[in-house]
Motif scaffolding. Structure first.
Motif, PDB file in Angstrom:
ATOM      1  N   ILE A  28      -0.612   2.704 -10.848  1.00 43.09           N
ATOM      2  CA  ILE A  28      -0.395   1.392 -10.240  1.00 43.09           C
ATOM      3  C   ILE A  28      -1.766   0.783  -9.996  1.00 43.09           C
ATOM      4  O   ILE A  28      -2.686   1.484  -9.594  1.00 43.09           O
ATOM      5  CB  ILE A  28       0.333   1.552  -8.892  1.00 43.09           C
ATOM      6  CG1 ILE A  28       1.800   1.805  -9.127  1.00 43.09           C
ATOM      7  CG2 ILE A  28       0.165   0.329  -8.027  1.00 43.09           C
ATOM      8  CD1 ILE A  28       2.619   1.814  -7.875  1.00 43.09           C
ATOM      9  N   SER A  29      -1.904  -0.502 -10.259  1.00 44.07           N
ATOM     10  CA  SER A  29      -3.175  -1.168  -9.947  1.00 44.07           C
ATOM     11  C   SER A  29      -2.962  -2.157  -8.824  1.00 44.07           C
ATOM     12  O   SER A  29      -1.892  -2.756  -8.717  1.00 44.07           O
ATOM     13  CB  SER A  29      -3.713  -1.914 -11.166  1.00 44.07           C
ATOM     14  OG  SER A  29      -4.191  -1.000 -12.110  1.00 44.07           O
ATOM     15  N   ILE A  30      -3.995  -2.325  -8.027  1.00 47.04           N
ATOM     16  CA  ILE A  30      -3.887  -3.271  -6.917  1.00 47.04           C
ATOM     17  C   ILE A  30      -5.054  -4.258  -6.959  1.00 47.04           C
ATOM     18  O   ILE A  30      -6.191  -3.865  -7.248  1.00 47.04           O
ATOM     19  CB  ILE A  30      -3.810  -2.514  -5.560  1.00 47.04           C
ATOM     20  CG1 ILE A  30      -3.480  -3.464  -4.412  1.00 47.04           C
ATOM     21  CG2 ILE A  30      -5.082  -1.756  -5.248  1.00 47.04           C
ATOM     22  CD1 ILE A  30      -3.013  -2.755  -3.139  1.00 47.04           C
ATOM     23  N   GLU A  50       0.828  -1.212   0.000  1.00 49.23           N
ATOM     24  CA  GLU A  50       0.000   0.000   0.000  1.00 49.23           C
ATOM     25  C   GLU A  50       0.862   1.261   0.000  1.00 49.23           C
ATOM     26  O   GLU A  50       0.444   2.294  -0.532  1.00 49.23           O
ATOM     27  CB  GLU A  50      -0.955  -0.027   1.191  1.00 49.23           C
ATOM     28  CG  GLU A  50      -2.025  -1.110   1.005  1.00 49.23           C
ATOM     29  CD  GLU A  50      -3.118  -1.108   2.052  1.00 49.23           C
ATOM     30  OE1 GLU A  50      -4.200  -1.652   1.771  1.00 49.23           O
ATOM     31  OE2 GLU A  50      -2.897  -0.573   3.156  1.00 49.23           O
ATOM     32  N   ALA A  55      -7.943  -4.349 -12.967  1.00 45.23           N
ATOM     33  CA  ALA A  55      -6.624  -3.793 -12.658  1.00 45.23           C
ATOM     34  C   ALA A  55      -5.779  -3.621 -13.917  1.00 45.23           C
ATOM     35  O   ALA A  55      -5.004  -2.669 -14.026  1.00 45.23           O
ATOM     36  CB  ALA A  55      -5.905  -4.711 -11.670  1.00 45.23           C
ATOM     37  N   TYR A 109      -6.746  -6.978  -4.418  1.00 49.88           N
ATOM     38  CA  TYR A 109      -6.718  -7.442  -3.037  1.00 49.88           C
ATOM     39  C   TYR A 109      -7.147  -8.893  -2.927  1.00 49.88           C
ATOM     40  O   TYR A 109      -7.837  -9.429  -3.798  1.00 49.88           O
ATOM     41  CB  TYR A 109      -7.652  -6.589  -2.181  1.00 49.88           C
ATOM     42  CG  TYR A 109      -7.057  -5.273  -1.739  1.00 49.88           C
ATOM     43  CD1 TYR A 109      -6.041  -5.239  -0.796  1.00 49.88           C
ATOM     44  CD2 TYR A 109      -7.526  -4.068  -2.249  1.00 49.88           C
ATOM     45  CE1 TYR A 109      -5.505  -4.026  -0.372  1.00 49.88           C
ATOM     46  CE2 TYR A 109      -6.997  -2.860  -1.828  1.00 49.88           C
ATOM     47  CZ  TYR A 109      -5.986  -2.844  -0.890  1.00 49.88           C
ATOM     48  OH  TYR A 109      -5.453  -1.659  -0.473  1.00 49.88           O
ATOM     49  N   ALA A 153       1.762   1.791  -3.505  1.00 51.41           N
ATOM     50  CA  ALA A 153       0.605   2.315  -4.242  1.00 51.41           C
ATOM     51  C   ALA A 153       0.261   3.746  -3.850  1.00 51.41           C
ATOM     52  O   ALA A 153      -0.603   4.368  -4.464  1.00 51.41           O
ATOM     53  CB  ALA A 153      -0.605   1.415  -3.989  1.00 51.41           C
TER      54      ALA A 153
END
Lengths: 363, 262
Positions: A74-76, A44, A144, A78, A47
């Motif tokens: 940036i893609s995250i 995180e 994402a 989870y 990000a």
């Protein structure tokens, strides 16, 4: 390239300390560590969702430490997918496009490519509440990737999936990476996921990086007891010396040659206060048999326990005061007819012995 | 097949029935027992119409004010941990435990010439006591916690990860709030608004001390009851009940539909 330099993040009761990482463009990098080690916090921070107390983050040499998440590209993804429940699958996937200025046809092609590769075309009108875990994962990946991120962050992406779905999604991620070449940073506590996907790995424990290296290197030559245990090196034994000889327990003198020489010289220089030395052996590198084995070392022991998970058998052998763990194929296991409390021989080669030095403060 | 009856559920349901009766019987009785002739007369009564309109208008303005100020504050509380947060949350809840007449007295003190704020407002030409502003101030004080708490709970139930994903996909914080957090949490907020509106329209104690005139419906009912007795206060009550219930039901249906849509 992503570079994390001397990153420190402090929370009440927890801190990430002096994190240094360098991830190459297009690389699949994994952060491996137990729950609570700070992996997700680091993700995180990269990000832009957590502010560091100290340190810098660079993308392609550009300092992005002060940039907001929406400015970083940036893609995250989870662990629990975090799909927007009020939007359909199609709306979820296209969500990021409304903030991009890319051309419409390119986006359309990208959208089609992703839904085809991930096999989710039939889900587009559905909502996340009506999707299985694997379907949610695919939608989250498509969402994402459609924005063409410089870096894709995966936070425990497989931990909520059943074994079969996990395998399928892993294959899909491999295929996507082959097609898109997106730099990927995955967080996980499961080494098999790292082994299956990542090119390099950093092991993290209690907010500090313990070891960084290629997946194979870390797997074969862990540099600390913690890393060794974490990557499944189940046979970790303390070494000691008696009359100038390097001894494993009280039953075997090890001719470690270079390793042994290093060990003895360090022992001489530092004494016991300098730390403790261990050897590590992977369970799959230990050979089990009933007669003489073609290995550098052999030990006579007794079968202490046997378990079989259908894929391989785990055999625990007691030799002196040491417990060795070895993995056997089911065929080999049935061929040997191992029974508890029966004598057995186990052997291993010098090349598979990994010397680990543990600093006194860590021991 | 013998039907098994759970005694605990049966007892609980019986208690529930008593509660429902306790709420509904007086309301239905009041509506049924109202003299139709007097009800018609009351509907034409300018003073009644004005009072009901004032009630609806001020309750709506109050709700909108709490929405504008309270929802962002609720979001802040739901997403941030800080020293003294418990104290802040307790302060928000204080109006719930203060008797409403007491709330009226402390607001009257604040807006009177005894207090610097009252003098300041008077000097700038803003009259609070005895105006609709006073009504709204009283309603705000007593009903604010309902919307703030409902919105806070609603926001807290939404995973911050949704916001994180939205931010990384390119949305600003404000866009994320509007497109994700508010869009998901609006049902909880609407429920809070309904409660705030309902609390405001039913408020009497604080309002009557701060602003007797212009009258809101509860003040008029009290006034008629004192001056003319039960028969002439009941029709106003009946009209207020019907109007309140209609608005309440409409809003509940909207909130319910929102749940089904999602």
């Amino acid at each position: 390239m992503l570079e994390v330099r001397d990153l420190n993040i402090v929370f009440p009761g927890f801190a990430l300390r002096d994190i240094n990482l360098s991830i190459n463009k297009g690389e699949f990098f994994a952060l491996l560590g137990p729950t609570g080690s700070g992996k997700t916090v680091l993700l995180e921070a990269i990000a832009g969702l957590k502010a560091p107390a100290r340190g810098k983050i660079f993308f392609d040499g550009r300092d992005v430490t002060a940039l907001k998440p929406e400015q970083r590209n940036i893609s995250i993804v989870y662990q629990d997918y975090a799909l927007f429940p009020h939007l359909s699958v199609q709306q979820n996937i296209r969500y990021g496009l409304r903030f991009r200025k890319n051309g419409g046809s390119a986006q359309f092609e990208k959208f089609n490519l992703l839904i085809e590769m991930l096999g989710i075309a039939h889900l587009l009108k559905r909502y996340s509440g009506n999707l299985s875990g694997g379907e949610k994962q695919r939608v989250a990946l498509a969402r994402a990737l459609i924005v063409e991120p410089d870096i894709l962050l995966l936070d425990e992406p497989f931990s909520a999936l059943d074994a079969n779905t996990k395998e399928t999604v892993q294959s899909e991620i491999k295929a996507l990476r082959g097609a898109l070449k997106t730099t990927t940073l995955m967080v996980t506590h499961n080494f098999s996921e790292v082994f299956s996907l990542a090119e390099r790995v950093a092991i993290i424990k209690e907010g500090t990086v313990q070891q960084v290296g290629s997946t194979q290197d870390v797997f074969k030559t862990p540099r600390s007891k913690f890393v060794a245990e974490f990557v499944g090196m189940k046979n970790i034994f303390s070494l000691h010396q008696t009359n100038g000889k390097v001894m494993l327990g009280d039953l075997l003198e090890l001719d470690l040659r270079e390793l042994g020489g290093l060990y003895l010289s360090r022992q001489k220089n530092t004494g016991n206060g300098g730390g403790e030395y261990f050897i590590g052996l992977r369970p799959e590198d230990i050979v089990v048999g009933k007669q003489n084995l073609q290995t550098d070392y052999q030990i006579q022991g007794t079968v202490a326990a046997v378990s079989n998970n259908g894929v391989y058998s785990e055999v625990r052998v007691r030799a002196g005061r040491l417990d060795f763990t070895a993995y056997l194929t089911p065929n080999r296991y049935f061929e040997l007819g191992l029974r508890e409390n029966k004598p057995v021989r186990l052997g291993f080669d010098r090349k598979n012995i990994n010397l680990i030095m543990e600093k006194a403060t860590d021991a | 097949m013998k039907l098994r009856i759970d005694k605990l559920y049966l007892t609980s349901a019986f208690f529930g029935l008593l509660i429902i009766l306790f709420i509904m019987y007086p309301i239905m009785n009041s509506l049924i027992s109202t003299d139709g002739r007097i009800l018609l007369q009351t509907l034409k009564d300018r003073e009644v119409v004005n009072a009901i309109w004032t009630s609806i208008f001020t309750a709506t303005v109050t709700t909108l004010i709490v929405f504008v100020f309270g929802v962002p504050f609720a979001y802040f509380l739901a997403r941030n941990e800080f020293r003294g947060k418990r104290i802040v949350e307790s302060i928000i809840d204080i109006p719930i435990v203060i008797p409403h007449t007491v709330a009226g007295i402390i607001l009257l003190t604040l807006f009177s010439r005894q207090c610097w704020l009252g003098r300041l407002l008077e000097n700038t030409g803003i009259e609070v006591i005895g105006t609709r502003i006073g009504i709204v101030a009283a309603m705000l004080f007593v009903s604010m916690p309902l919307l703030i708490n409902a919105a806070k709970d609603s926001f807290a139930a939404i995973s911050p990860k949704l916001e994180n994903v939205s931010r990384t996909l390119g949305a600003t914080h404000l866009q994320t709030f509007m497109l994700i957090t508010f869009s998901i949490g609006w049902r909880g907020i609407l429920t809070g608004m309904i409660l705030t509106w309902a609390r405001s329209i039913s408020e009497f104690g604080a309002v009557v001390i701060l602003t007797y005139h212009p009258m809101i419906a509860p003040t008029l009912i009290f006034d008629r009851f004192n001056a003319f007795g039960l028969d002439y206060s009941k029709p106003v009550s009946a009209i207020l009940i019907v109007i309140s219930l209609i608005i309440f039901v409409i809003l509940r249906v909207i909130a319910k539909r929102g749940v089904q849509d999602c």
